[in-house]
Design a protein around this motif. Structure first.
Motif, PDB file in Angstrom:
ATOM      1  N   PHE A 149       0.822  -1.199   0.000  1.00 56.26           N
ATOM      2  CA  PHE A 149       0.000   0.000   0.000  1.00 56.26           C
ATOM      3  C   PHE A 149       0.865   1.264   0.000  1.00 56.26           C
ATOM      4  O   PHE A 149       2.016   1.249   0.423  1.00 56.26           O
TER       5      PHE A 149
ATOM      6  N   TYR B  92       1.692  -3.170  10.434  1.00 56.34           N
ATOM      7  CA  TYR B  92       0.933  -3.291  11.677  1.00 56.34           C
ATOM      8  C   TYR B  92       1.762  -2.653  12.794  1.00 56.34           C
ATOM      9  O   TYR B  92       2.815  -3.176  13.157  1.00 56.34           O
TER      10      TYR B  92
ATOM     11  N   PHE C 153       3.086 -12.483   9.644  1.00 53.27           N
ATOM     12  CA  PHE C 153       1.645 -12.518   9.888  1.00 53.27           C
ATOM     13  C   PHE C 153       0.882 -13.335   8.837  1.00 53.27           C
ATOM     14  O   PHE C 153       0.086 -14.211   9.168  1.00 53.27           O
TER      15      PHE C 153
ATOM     16  N   ARG D 113       5.265 -14.532   1.097  1.00 55.01           N
ATOM     17  CA  ARG D 113       4.179 -15.476   0.839  1.00 55.01           C
ATOM     18  C   ARG D 113       4.316 -16.175  -0.500  1.00 55.01           C
ATOM     19  O   ARG D 113       3.558 -17.099  -0.797  1.00 55.01           O
TER      20      ARG D 113
ATOM     21  N   LYS E 266      -7.620   2.322   7.184  1.00 52.48           N
ATOM     22  CA  LYS E 266      -8.372   1.215   6.590  1.00 52.48           C
ATOM     23  C   LYS E 266      -7.417   0.197   5.962  1.00 52.48           C
ATOM     24  O   LYS E 266      -7.695  -0.999   5.939  1.00 52.48           O
ATOM     25  N   GLU E 267      -6.278   0.691   5.475  1.00 53.11           N
ATOM     26  CA  GLU E 267      -5.346  -0.194   4.780  1.00 53.11           C
ATOM     27  C   GLU E 267      -4.802  -1.300   5.670  1.00 53.11           C
ATOM     28  O   GLU E 267      -4.492  -2.382   5.198  1.00 53.11           O
ATOM     29  N   LEU E 268      -4.685  -1.010   6.985  1.00 52.14           N
ATOM     30  CA  LEU E 268      -4.161  -2.034   7.897  1.00 52.14           C
ATOM     31  C   LEU E 268      -5.026  -3.281   7.809  1.00 52.14           C
ATOM     32  O   LEU E 268      -4.536  -4.400   7.714  1.00 52.14           O
TER      33      LEU E 268
ATOM     34  N   GLU F 246      -7.238  -3.988   5.412  1.00 52.25           N
ATOM     35  CA  GLU F 246      -7.254  -4.548   4.060  1.00 52.25           C
ATOM     36  C   GLU F 246      -6.024  -5.409   3.835  1.00 52.25           C
ATOM     37  O   GLU F 246      -6.102  -6.486   3.242  1.00 52.25           O
ATOM     38  N   CYS F 247      -4.895  -4.916   4.344  1.00 51.41           N
ATOM     39  CA  CYS F 247      -3.654  -5.663   4.177  1.00 51.41           C
ATOM     40  C   CYS F 247      -3.758  -6.997   4.904  1.00 51.41           C
ATOM     41  O   CYS F 247      -3.362  -8.031   4.375  1.00 51.41           O
ATOM     42  N   ALA F 248      -4.326  -6.967   6.097  1.00 50.04           N
ATOM     43  CA  ALA F 248      -4.476  -8.209   6.860  1.00 50.04           C
ATOM     44  C   ALA F 248      -5.375  -9.181   6.113  1.00 50.04           C
ATOM     45  O   ALA F 248      -5.122 -10.386   6.081  1.00 50.04           O
ATOM     46  N   ARG F 249      -6.395  -8.647   5.473  1.00 44.48           N
ATOM     47  CA  ARG F 249      -7.323  -9.536   4.773  1.00 44.48           C
ATOM     48  C   ARG F 249      -6.685 -10.142   3.536  1.00 44.48           C
ATOM     49  O   ARG F 249      -6.980 -11.278   3.156  1.00 44.48           O
ATOM     50  N   ILE F 250      -5.786  -9.387   2.903  1.00 44.42           N
ATOM     51  CA  ILE F 250      -5.043  -9.956   1.775  1.00 44.42           C
ATOM     52  C   ILE F 250      -4.026 -10.973   2.294  1.00 44.42           C
ATOM     53  O   ILE F 250      -3.800 -12.013   1.702  1.00 44.42           O
ATOM     54  N   ASP F 251      -3.456 -10.664   3.465  1.00 50.03           N
ATOM     55  CA  ASP F 251      -2.469 -11.562   4.071  1.00 50.03           C
ATOM     56  C   ASP F 251      -3.071 -12.894   4.496  1.00 50.03           C
ATOM     57  O   ASP F 251      -2.346 -13.800   4.880  1.00 50.03           O
TER      58      ASP F 251
END
Lengths: 363, 283
Positions: free
Chosen positions: A81, A87, A98, A150, B173-175, B177-182
């Protein structure tokens, strides 16, 4: 494998048609850059590929299977991004681990992959730090590291370099290119910076107002822009445009307006046969203009008055007035000129671009 | 800070600050001094010889001893603590989930629902206790801690929800979204990423909720009647003011001891709590 196909993609936000019928085939291992001004729909398109944004109509498929309904986690992609989105409460190591933890990798495997990625990116000694203890460039590397551990099928980049200062941006650009050559993973990269687009992309997709204007290799866009928008967007300084009327005299075609009168070279003339008596937009890049004289006498020439001289060291940018139009020429640093000088300039005949006045399409 | 000559600093910073502190701390000082002053001094007429209202030369623990030996103060402390902790926990859990949903999930009327929840917080308790008393009576909860544990959330949940909504909106919001992609589901992204990042906000909501329920008076006064069930604010005022006789010493000792847990809670979390109020999330 990482082949991405977009078929008739549309996106509506209430009444706004943000992305209009995008069709694109991205080959495995290809680096494709979406470029365009803000609000052109490039980021929305990327977010639809990521699964963060619902598709209004059309199909997105990765490696042949349609992923429209799949959650982001099931698409096997990784995204970097603009604001890095590290995080903040986790160490660099945990940030990178993660995604692997979520996917239930074994502990030794996670460790091996995180350390491999850290080695590639040169952030091995930062693994224990928290994101707030890192500089902008280091954060950027961690964000990249989080994506590469990944081994996804596709990398998505959303303006990843735009928060860095100019020097670091150039450096990271080179590293990104090296990284892509090394990993060979398909990459889709969004930027508003045409230099990034030209240097990084195997192919570049130019978008404007939700519509794809042209898809092609960087040099193809530069040398044969499909329309006036692409011609103006690609290249720096931007291409000069002048609206001229095409007339015929002594068997050859002449383009003229209030301050400009040039005989069109044969190649261009052939294309403009049908436009005699009509207006067209003439386009010529600053770097295709030279001071007339030593050059070939056949080259189309015109007179200009110098308004500003910008010394860049490697070149000189001349801001000039040509009749009613303002033009920029990039000339050799050895040229000695002063403000308000009158100068005769020649244009390279092969690099003359012509666009329809109404549709702005290349002729 | 104020620039310029030293006197300006004194006139515009230190002096107003000192006056403010004096104004703020005097009630506490008065509470402390009254709670250690022997009765003989407390009830002396103002024009008696050697009358000094601001100081005592004969401090005593009698009032504190009276509080613990002659009244049910220890039970009141325990009741207050239990009720405040449980109702805070309930309100925090609901508030965090509701705040997350209202700020992050796009569903119809999310905005107006948020405003609606806030409006319920504005309904005065002095009106709300009438219908609530009816409900408490119907469910036979009167005179039990549960009458308060279940009614405090009526004002704590809107409060926590509103605070958490603001806080979640400040988390990029990106945090998530990034987790969801991760590879995290929406639920996991909330649990592992958004909530840990929002800890300062959760802590400040918790401290506020705890303080509000610790100090609550009107519901406790209405719903609890037997002395052994009472909370500190109600117990102290109802058992130590008998008719028109004020037992000032124990009263002030009770007030002082009753405010200590809240003070400890504040000082313990003060850093997080300030961060929560200013909504600072660093990427």
């Amino acid at each position: 494998m990482g082949q991405v196909v977009l078929k008739g993609i549309n996106k509506f936000y209430d009444s706004v048609h943000a992305v209009k019928d995008v069709n694109l085939q991205i080959r495995d291992k290809e680096f494709v850059v979406f470029v365009g001004p803000s609000g052109c729909g490039k980021t929305t398109t990327l977010r639809m590929i990521a699964g963060l944004e619902a598709i209004s109509s059309g199909d997105i498929s990765i490696d042949g299977s349609v992923v429209n309904g799949l959650a982001p986690m099931d698409r096997d992609i990784a995204m970097v991004f603009q604001n890095y989105a590290l995080y903040p409460h986790m160490s660099v190591y945990d940030n990178m681990a993660f995604g692997l933890k979520m996917r239930k990798f074994t502990r030794p495997e996670i460790d091996r992959r995180v350390r491999d990625a850290a080695d590639i990116l040169g952030i091995g000694e930062l693994l224990k730090r928290k994101p707030r203890q890192l500089s902008g460039g280091q954060r950027q590397r961690v964000a990249l590291g989080r994506a590469i551990v990944r081994h996804p099928r596709v990398f998505l980049f959303d303006e990843p370099l735009s928060n860095l200062d100019a020097k670091l941006r150039v450096q990271m650009r080179v590293e990104l290119k090296k990284l892509h050559l090394r990993l060979g993973t398909t990459a889709i990269y969004v930027t508003h910076d045409q230099v990034e687009a030209m240097t990084l992309g195997d192919r570049v997709v130019v978008m404007k107002d939700g519509v794809v204007q042209q898809v092609g290799e960087p040099l193809e866009l530069y040398n044969r822009p499909a329309n006036k928008f692409v011609a103006g967007f690609i290249g720096s300084p931007t291409m000069n445009f002048a609206t001229v009327t095409v007339t015929e005299a002594n068997g050859s075609l002449i383009a003229e307006n209030a301050g400009l009168r040039i005989r069109l070279p044969d190649g261009t003339a052939r294309r403009l046969r049908g436009h005699i008596g009509h207006k067209v937009t003439l386009g010529v890049r600053p770097e295709d203009l030279t001071v007339a004289g030593a050059a070939d006498p056949d080259h189309p020439c015109f007179d200009a008055v110098i308004e500003v001289v910008e010394q860049l060291g490697s070149e000189i940018l001349l801001d000039m007035k040509v009749g009613q139009d303002v033009m920029v020429a990039s000339v050799e640093p050895t040229v000695r000129v002063n403000v308000r000088d009158k100068l005769r300039l020649a244009m390279r005949p092969s690099s003359l671009h012509v666009f329809d006045v109404k549709t702005e399409e290349a002729i | 800070m104020i620039e310029g000559a030293i006197w300006r600093k004194w006139a515009f910073f230190y002096l107003p600050m000192a006056l403010f502190l004096l104004f703020l701390l005097f009630p506490f000082y008065w509470m402390v001094i009254t709670s250690v002053r022997p009765d003989g001094e407390l009830y002396r007429p103002w024009n008696s010889v050697n009358y000094n209202p601001f100081w005592t030369w004969n401090p005593t623990w009698d009032h504190v001893r009276y509080l613990f030996e002659e009244t049910l103060f220890a039970a009141w402390l325990w009741n207050t603590m239990f009720i405040a902790l449980v109702s805070t926990a309930i309100s925090l859990v609901c508030g965090v989930f509701a705040g997350y949903a209202l700020s992050r999930l796009n569903f119809p009327f999310a905005g107006s629902l948020g405003t609606g929840i806030f409006i319920t917080y504005l309904v005065p308790q002095t009106l709300l206790f009438i219908p609530l008393a009816e409900i408490i009576r119907n469910y036979r909860l009167g005179d039990t801690p549960w009458s308060l544990i279940l009614t405090y959330p009526t004002f704590l949940i809107p409060f926590c929800t509103w605070l958490m909504m603001g806080y979640f909106k400040a988390v990029p919001k990106e945090l998530e979204e990034c987790a969801r992609i991760d590879g995290a589901s929406r639920w996991q992204a909330m649990l592992y990423i958004v909530i840990p990042v929002a800890i300062p906000g959760i802590l400040s909501a918790g401290i506020f909720a705890f303080t509000l329920s610790w100090n609550e008076f009107i519901y406790a006064l209405v719903f609890l009647s037997s002395p052994e069930q009472k909370t500190v604010p109600v117990g102290v005022t109802s058992e130590l003011i008998r008719g028109d006789v004020f037992f000032w010493g124990p009263l002030m000792a009770g007030a002082l001891l009753g405010s200590i847990p809240v003070a400890i809670a504040y000082s313990f979390f003060v850093e997080h709590y300030v961060a929560g109020l200013t909504g600072s999330v660093k990427g």
